[in-house]
Design an enzyme around this catalytic site. Structure first.
Site, PDB file in Angstrom:
ATOM      1  CE  LYS A  31       8.548 -12.966 -13.487  1.00 55.13           C
ATOM      2  NZ  LYS A  31       9.037 -12.584 -14.755  1.00 55.13           N
TER       3      LYS A  31
ATOM      4  CG  ASN B 153      -0.391  -0.121   2.550  1.00 52.72           C
ATOM      5  OD1 ASN B 153       0.555   0.913   2.718  1.00 52.72           O
ATOM      6  ND2 ASN B 153      -0.419  -1.167   3.321  1.00 52.72           N
TER       7      ASN B 153
ATOM      8  CB  ILE C 161      -1.160  -6.259  15.002  1.00 56.46           C
ATOM      9  CG1 ILE C 161      -0.593  -7.200  13.775  1.00 56.46           C
ATOM     10  CG2 ILE C 161       0.024  -6.106  15.778  1.00 56.46           C
ATOM     11  CD1 ILE C 161       0.358  -6.639  12.883  1.00 56.46           C
TER      12      ILE C 161
ATOM     13  N   PRO D 161      -3.992 -11.435  10.675  1.00 56.17           N
ATOM     14  CG  PRO D 161      -2.121 -11.880  11.542  1.00 56.17           C
ATOM     15  CD  PRO D 161      -2.584 -11.929  10.225  1.00 56.17           C
TER      16      PRO D 161
ATOM     17  CG  PHE E  79      -2.677   5.840  13.275  1.00 57.44           C
ATOM     18  CD1 PHE E  79      -1.858   5.756  14.167  1.00 57.44           C
ATOM     19  CD2 PHE E  79      -2.396   7.003  12.306  1.00 57.44           C
ATOM     20  CE1 PHE E  79      -1.076   6.556  14.759  1.00 57.44           C
ATOM     21  CE2 PHE E  79      -1.586   7.742  12.809  1.00 57.44           C
ATOM     22  CZ  PHE E  79      -0.873   7.759  14.149  1.00 57.44           C
TER      23      PHE E  79
ATOM     24  CE  LYS F  81      -9.205  -2.272  13.548  1.00 57.74           C
ATOM     25  NZ  LYS F  81      -8.257  -2.701  12.661  1.00 57.74           N
TER      26      LYS F  81
END
Ligand code: CTP
Length: 397
Positions: free
Chosen positions: A286, A208, A305, A303, A323, A341
């Site tokens: 590959k 990302n 975290i 998972p 965040f 969470k």
């Protein structure tokens, strides 16, 4: 912060050693006591007499000087100081430190000390950029050694690039920071940062756009506030800050393992942009265009975290901060995320491309806690980090 502090200054053998004479003067002007240690190579560039005259004290040079050992052994010398400064820190001295050598007075002191060590590297640009030096630098940073510089510029050898020793005022400021008894002294904080890379095959991965800038700024501000920081980072664009324990990982699963293996923390800040999914049929070789159509990737959820640590019964940090990178309904989504969470605070930000936040230098956040949502003005990621660390210090006090 500098007044009455005792600095053990190790002067290595580099052309920048002449600046160390000025460093002694400036540190003394700030009220420091400076005890110089001159390496054999250093004595080719500055004389013991000038160092002794400027520091108004004895200069230590040889490991096996019996008089020194009778007066003050090398162990005591390395522990009597508040801080050890190595300036200039040559490639050779850095290699010795990274390898744990103890074959002269300087390296022995550095191995024997229980005090913080700040190095000001200085060397030719190619030596600095050599993989061996960069490996040694990473190892030293992992060991919690503080680093100031080097700067980029013209070098005595006629080349241009990074390798010039930091200027004396920069070193003095770094000494001041290193000696600061910050509000988080004695507290241990865990920070995750950067993206994760989830392999598809040995050459491809899913990633990302996280640069790691905000997590890095937070870790830096925590260290500056005196915290003992464990910094678990994915493959970020920005280098880890000095003075923190760095654990480098690639995948979300590795990040979870590293977080669980880290020392129990008083607070944890989960700034990493963890990939939500991993490829379960990632190839060992590959994937080729073999004419049999497009490859099919199968996914499993990674998972979580932050949720794992927030909801653990064993050794949960007193303060867990997550965040929330959102593109729509930022506050609603982030508020729900905090409850889902189980973390204490959520730092919510809008990462829509138009905001320029992902990969940019600024951030625009809302801090969500039990007390509600608090909107902060847009500011640099460093300023967000400083403000967040002040809040953390208050919450842990
Ligand atoms: N996080 C984590 N582990 C994951 C995913 C996210 O620790 N596998 C943490 C991030 O570090 C961040 C918080 O959870 O502190 C929220 O991350 P974000 O990507 O905004 O949320 P997601 O959990 O991915 O939720 P969604 O995809 O629904 O937005």
């Amino acid at each position: 912060m500098l007044a009455d502090k005792h600095i053990l200054l190790i002067v290595g053998g580099g052309i920048a050693a002449f600046k160390s004479l000025d460093l002694v003067r400036r540190l003394r002007e700030h009220g420091c006591r400076v005890t110089p240690v001159l390496t054999r190579a250093g004595s080719q560039f500055v004389t013991p007499l000038s160092l002794s005259a400027l520091s108004a004290t004895k200069v230590y040079q040889d490991l096996f000087d019996l008089t020194d050992e009778a007066e003050m052994g090398h162990i005591e010398l390395s522990r009597a100081a508040d801080l050890i400064v190595v300036a200039p820190a040559t490639a050779d001295l850095m290699a010795k430190m990274a390898g744990g050598h103890a074959d002269d007075l300087a390296s022995t002191l550095l191995l024997a000390t229980d005090k913080r060590v700040l190095i000001a590297p200085s060397m030719n640009v190619r030596m600095w950029e050599h993989p061996a030096t960069q490996r040694n630098l990473a190892a030293l940073q992992d060991d919690g050694i503080l680093v100031v510089g080097p700067n980029e510029g013209d070098m005595a050898c006629g080349e241009y690039g990074p390798g010039r020793m930091a200027e004396v005022p920069e070193i003095v400021a770094a000494v001041d920071d290193a000696l600061a008894d910050g509000p988080l002294k004695g507290k241990s904080v865990l920070v995750t940062s950067g993206p994760t890379h989830e392999p598809i095959d040995p050459v491809r991965y899913i990633a990302n756009r996280s640069s790691g800038a905000q997590g890095t700024a937070i870790a830096k501000a925590l260290a500056a506030a005196g915290a003992d920081v464990t910094f678990v980072t994915g493959p970020a664009d920005v280098p880890p800050p000095p003075g923190v324990r760095v654990v480098k990982v690639q995948t979300a699963q590795e990040m979870l393992q590293a977080v669980q293996a880290a020392p129990i923390a008083d607070a944890a800040v989960f700034a990493a942009a963890v990939a939500d999914w991993r490829v379960t049929n990632a190839g060992d070789s590959k994937i080729k265009k073999d004419g049999n159509g497009l490859p099919t990737l199968e996914f499993a959820e990674n998972p979580d975290i932050l949720a794992t640590i927030s909801q653990t019964n064993k050794g949960r940090p007193k303060l867990v901060i997550g965040f929330a990178a959102e593109t729509d309904d930022v506050i609603t989504n982030a508020t729900a995320k905090r409850l889902r969470k189980g973390c204490d605070w959520i730092v919510a930000n809008d990462v829509s491309p138009a905001t320029g936040i992902m990969g940019g230098a600024e951030n625009d956040i809302t801090l969500i806690s039990d007390d509600g949502a608090e909107d902060w003005p847009r500011m640099t990621k460093d300023a967000v980090a400083t403000k967040l660390v002040q809040r953390i210090a208050k919450a842990l006090s």
